[in-house]
Design a protein around this motif. Structure first.
Motif, PDB file in Angstrom:
ATOM      1  N   ALA A  70       3.632   6.025   7.207  1.00 29.67           N
ATOM      2  CA  ALA A  70       3.164   7.270   6.857  1.00 29.67           C
ATOM      3  C   ALA A  70       1.620   7.063   6.403  1.00 29.67           C
ATOM      4  N   GLU A  71       1.371   5.923   5.447  1.00 28.84           N
ATOM      5  CA  GLU A  71      -1.210   6.406   4.715  1.00 28.84           C
ATOM      6  C   GLU A  71      -1.449   6.737   6.071  1.00 28.84           C
ATOM      7  N   THR A  72      -0.938   6.175   6.949  1.00 31.23           N
ATOM      8  CA  THR A  72      -2.166   6.126   8.581  1.00 31.23           C
ATOM      9  C   THR A  72      -1.714   6.939   9.634  1.00 31.23           C
ATOM     10  N   ALA A  73      -0.767   8.050   9.452  1.00 30.85           N
ATOM     11  CA  ALA A  73      -0.218   9.541   9.727  1.00 30.85           C
ATOM     12  C   ALA A  73      -1.119  10.259   9.235  1.00 30.85           C
ATOM     13  N   LEU A  74      -0.910   9.977   7.629  1.00 28.00           N
ATOM     14  CA  LEU A  74      -1.697  11.044   7.043  1.00 28.00           C
ATOM     15  C   LEU A  74      -3.156  11.170   6.953  1.00 28.00           C
ATOM     16  N   ALA A  75      -3.759   9.620   7.731  1.00 27.65           N
ATOM     17  CA  ALA A  75      -5.181   9.759   7.498  1.00 27.65           C
ATOM     18  C   ALA A  75      -5.669  10.089   8.698  1.00 27.65           C
ATOM     19  N   GLY A  91       8.849  10.026  -4.690  1.00 29.90           N
ATOM     20  CA  GLY A  91       8.854  10.984  -4.866  1.00 29.90           C
ATOM     21  C   GLY A  91       8.360  11.468  -2.492  1.00 29.90           C
ATOM     22  N   THR A  92       7.160  11.197  -2.418  1.00 29.09           N
ATOM     23  CA  THR A  92       6.542  11.162  -1.164  1.00 29.09           C
ATOM     24  C   THR A  92       6.227   9.728  -0.750  1.00 29.09           C
ATOM     25  N   GLY A  93       6.955   8.769  -1.041  1.00 24.51           N
ATOM     26  CA  GLY A  93       6.866   7.368  -0.330  1.00 24.51           C
ATOM     27  C   GLY A  93       5.768   6.461  -0.352  1.00 24.51           C
ATOM     28  N   VAL A  94       4.457   7.145  -0.327  1.00 27.32           N
ATOM     29  CA  VAL A  94       3.098   6.516  -0.825  1.00 27.32           C
ATOM     30  C   VAL A  94       2.350   6.145  -1.582  1.00 27.32           C
ATOM     31  N   GLY A  95       0.973   5.717  -1.508  1.00 23.07           N
ATOM     32  CA  GLY A  95       0.273   5.573  -2.477  1.00 23.07           C
ATOM     33  C   GLY A  95      -0.192   7.425  -3.637  1.00 23.07           C
ATOM     34  N   PRO A  96      -0.329   7.138  -4.761  1.00 28.67           N
ATOM     35  CA  PRO A  96      -1.588   8.061  -4.807  1.00 28.67           C
ATOM     36  C   PRO A  96      -2.913   8.500  -4.234  1.00 28.67           C
ATOM     37  N   TRP A  97      -2.882   7.432  -3.861  1.00 27.18           N
ATOM     38  CA  TRP A  97      -4.173   7.990  -2.679  1.00 27.18           C
ATOM     39  C   TRP A  97      -4.200   8.385  -1.390  1.00 27.18           C
ATOM     40  N   ALA A  98      -2.984   8.574  -1.216  1.00 26.22           N
ATOM     41  CA  ALA A  98      -2.502   9.779   0.079  1.00 26.22           C
ATOM     42  C   ALA A  98      -1.736  10.535  -0.247  1.00 26.22           C
ATOM     43  N   SER A  99      -0.543  10.924  -1.454  1.00 27.63           N
ATOM     44  CA  SER A  99       0.531  11.647  -1.475  1.00 27.63           C
ATOM     45  C   SER A  99       0.247  12.968  -1.387  1.00 27.63           C
ATOM     46  N   LEU A 314      -6.891   4.268   3.991  1.00 30.42           N
ATOM     47  CA  LEU A 314      -6.804   4.740   2.811  1.00 30.42           C
ATOM     48  C   LEU A 314      -6.364   3.775   1.555  1.00 30.42           C
ATOM     49  N   GLY A 315      -6.115   3.264   1.992  1.00 28.70           N
ATOM     50  CA  GLY A 315      -5.400   2.124   0.305  1.00 28.70           C
ATOM     51  C   GLY A 315      -6.451   0.953  -0.244  1.00 28.70           C
ATOM     52  N   VAL A 316      -6.720   0.223   1.940  1.00 27.02           N
ATOM     53  CA  VAL A 316      -7.890  -0.198   1.491  1.00 27.02           C
ATOM     54  C   VAL A 316      -8.991  -0.376   0.769  1.00 27.02           C
ATOM     55  N   ASN A 317     -10.034   1.535   1.343  1.00 23.96           N
ATOM     56  CA  ASN A 317     -10.589   1.880   0.431  1.00 23.96           C
ATOM     57  C   ASN A 317     -10.675   1.944  -0.986  1.00 23.96           C
ATOM     58  N   HIS A 318      -9.216   2.396  -1.769  1.00 23.66           N
ATOM     59  CA  HIS A 318      -9.119   2.268  -2.804  1.00 23.66           C
ATOM     60  C   HIS A 318      -8.886   0.692  -3.169  1.00 23.66           C
ATOM     61  N   ALA A 319      -8.650   0.016  -2.780  1.00 21.82           N
ATOM     62  CA  ALA A 319      -8.606  -1.346  -3.367  1.00 21.82           C
ATOM     63  C   ALA A 319      -9.735  -2.240  -3.683  1.00 21.82           C
ATOM     64  N   LEU A 320     -11.144  -1.512  -2.570  1.00 26.69           N
ATOM     65  CA  LEU A 320     -12.329  -2.116  -3.125  1.00 26.69           C
ATOM     66  C   LEU A 320     -12.967  -1.737  -3.936  1.00 26.69           C
ATOM     67  N   ASP A 321     -12.584  -0.124  -4.169  1.00 31.97           N
ATOM     68  CA  ASP A 321     -13.374   0.177  -5.528  1.00 31.97           C
ATOM     69  C   ASP A 321     -12.801  -0.592  -6.497  1.00 31.97           C
ATOM     70  N   GLY A 322     -11.778  -1.342  -7.077  1.00 29.61           N
ATOM     71  CA  GLY A 322     -10.882  -1.866  -7.597  1.00 29.61           C
ATOM     72  C   GLY A 322     -11.902  -3.671  -8.074  1.00 29.61           C
ATOM     73  N   ILE A 323     -10.583  -4.060  -6.920  1.00 28.65           N
ATOM     74  CA  ILE A 323     -11.428  -5.362  -6.849  1.00 28.65           C
ATOM     75  C   ILE A 323     -12.539  -6.568  -6.552  1.00 28.65           C
ATOM     76  N   VAL A 324     -13.295  -5.395  -5.532  1.00 26.14           N
ATOM     77  CA  VAL A 324     -14.754  -5.963  -5.523  1.00 26.14           C
ATOM     78  C   VAL A 324     -15.410  -6.749  -6.851  1.00 26.14           C
ATOM     79  N   PRO A 325     -14.997  -5.264  -8.129  1.00 23.53           N
ATOM     80  CA  PRO A 325     -15.285  -5.736  -9.194  1.00 23.53           C
ATOM     81  C   PRO A 325     -15.627  -6.748 -10.022  1.00 23.53           C
ATOM     82  N   LEU A 326     -14.114  -6.920  -9.447  1.00 24.57           N
ATOM     83  CA  LEU A 326     -13.017  -7.682 -10.351  1.00 24.57           C
ATOM     84  C   LEU A 326     -14.029  -9.402  -9.944  1.00 24.57           C
ATOM     85  N   ILE A 327     -13.941  -8.838  -8.098  1.00 28.48           N
ATOM     86  CA  ILE A 327     -14.348 -10.559  -8.059  1.00 28.48           C
ATOM     87  C   ILE A 327     -15.821 -11.033  -8.193  1.00 28.48           C
ATOM     88  N   GLN A 328     -16.916  -9.819  -8.062  1.00 34.45           N
ATOM     89  CA  GLN A 328     -17.756  -9.717  -8.675  1.00 34.45           C
ATOM     90  C   GLN A 328     -18.459 -10.676 -10.138  1.00 34.45           C
TER      91      GLN A 328
END
Length: 333
Positions: A70-75, A91-99, A314-328
């Motif tokens: 669903a997120e892929t179709a929306l993108a 709700g829409t069944g997708v993450g807040p980055w796509a809803s 959409l979700g991977v981009n959102h994840a990178l925003d948060g997880i890369v700083p944590l790893i660093q």
């Protein structure tokens, strides 16, 4: 949330399937006039794990059943009429980055046991199931309702369709190949830039685990979470692959939790705050060498965990925003 999709499809009775087939057939009007010429570029033939599927015309009613379909179709600019809410968003069944890409809420259709009657009532032109359990059983249950686009050929790990494969396959179905390539290129370029900005990630090993209902487990290559970190330059600890036996995830007994040790260990809880507290205090997890050396990340933000698990562009981009700083931050300590 769950550790990912289960690997078995629940049984659906023959009576239910017969009802669905009657509903699907009874809802069509064979006397209707032709609607005109097909859209440019159609029909298209899409390769899947279960053989080629022909899409006669540009789909209007799209049902998205696979993990992050669903997120892929929306993108790609298409709003599915029905979705499978794998991660329990509601709700829409997708993450807040796509809803926000939905104009109205789609029909919820179930995950491992899709509601065939509800699917048929939507009169879908195509069923997207590109990231699934790879089972012939699931394909045969869905295919009487509408053309089913399952995982692409060559996918061996259950739910192992990569975000690149999923984006391109769904784009082909929807006639959005150009936009699909743009999405793939944009995210691949972002990974390349992050690798260039963080050369220390290269050659470091990773392990990715989860804790659910009193049980630890490990993800293996082919799962989106491991693949995201691998695309940042990390290498996967190989010992757990054989234990997974073709699945994306392997349960770990308490005696095997130490298998999660790596240069960087990422673990997330599936549950409420009490699960986070457990992981931060569990002597078994906290006793592995990576934890002792401060190289353990316990993801405690549910939205970040869901984005990390989504597998869509959409979700991977959102994840990178948060997880890369944590790893660093973790690797700098």
């Amino acid at each position: 949330m769950n550790p990912g999709p289960p690997t078995r499809l629940g049984l659906i009775t023959a009576g239910t399937l017969a009802t669905v087939l009657l509903t699907a057939c009874g809802g069509s009007d064979t006397s209707a006039e032709p609607t005109g010429e097909t859209a440019e570029g159609y029909p298209v033939t899409v390769g899947t794990l279960f053989g080629d599927v022909e899409i006669e015309d540009r789909p209007e009613n799209v049902v998205a059943l696979g993990w992050s379909d669903a997120e892929t179709a929306l993108a790609l600019g298409v709003q599915p009429v029905g979705v499978a809410d794998w991660q329990g968003y509601g709700g829409t069944g997708v993450g807040p980055w796509a809803s926000d890409l939905f104009d109205s809420e789609p029909e919820q259709l179930g995950t491992m046991e899709p509601n065939l009657e509800a699917i048929a009532s939507l009169e879908p032109d195509v069923i997207l199931d590109t990231r699934s359990d790879n089972s012939q059983e699931r394909y045969e249950l869905l295919s009487p309702v509408a053309p089913v686009v399952g995982p692409p050929p060559g996918v061996e790990v259950t739910y192992g369709t990569s975000w690149q494969q999923q984006t391109r396959q769904v784009a082909e179905v929807l006639g959005e190949q150009e936009r699909g390539e743009e999405l793939v290129t944009e995210l691949e370029d972002r990974f390349a830039q992050l690798r260039a900005d963080n050369p220390d990630f290269a050659d470091l090993t990773i392990a990715v685990g989860a804790y659910f209902d009193g049980q630890y487990g490990a993800y293996v290559p082919g799962d989106t979470r491991v693949d995201v970190l691998a695309e940042l330059g990390f290498e996967y600890e190989p010992e757990l692959v054989e234990m997974a036996d073709g699945a994306f995830y392997s349960d770990l007994s308490s005696e095997l939790v130490e298998e999660l040790d790596a240069d960087l260990t990422v673990v997330f809880p599936i549950g409420g705050p009490e699960a986070v507290e457990f992981l931060n205090e569990d002597p078994v997890l906290q006793g592995i060498p990576s934890a002792q050396d401060g190289r353990l990340i316990v993801l405690d933000d549910p939205e970040l965990v869901n984005a990390f698990s989504s597998g869509s562009t959409l979700g991977v981009n959102h994840a990178l925003d948060g997880i890369v700083p944590l790893i660093q931050e973790t690797l700098e300590d």
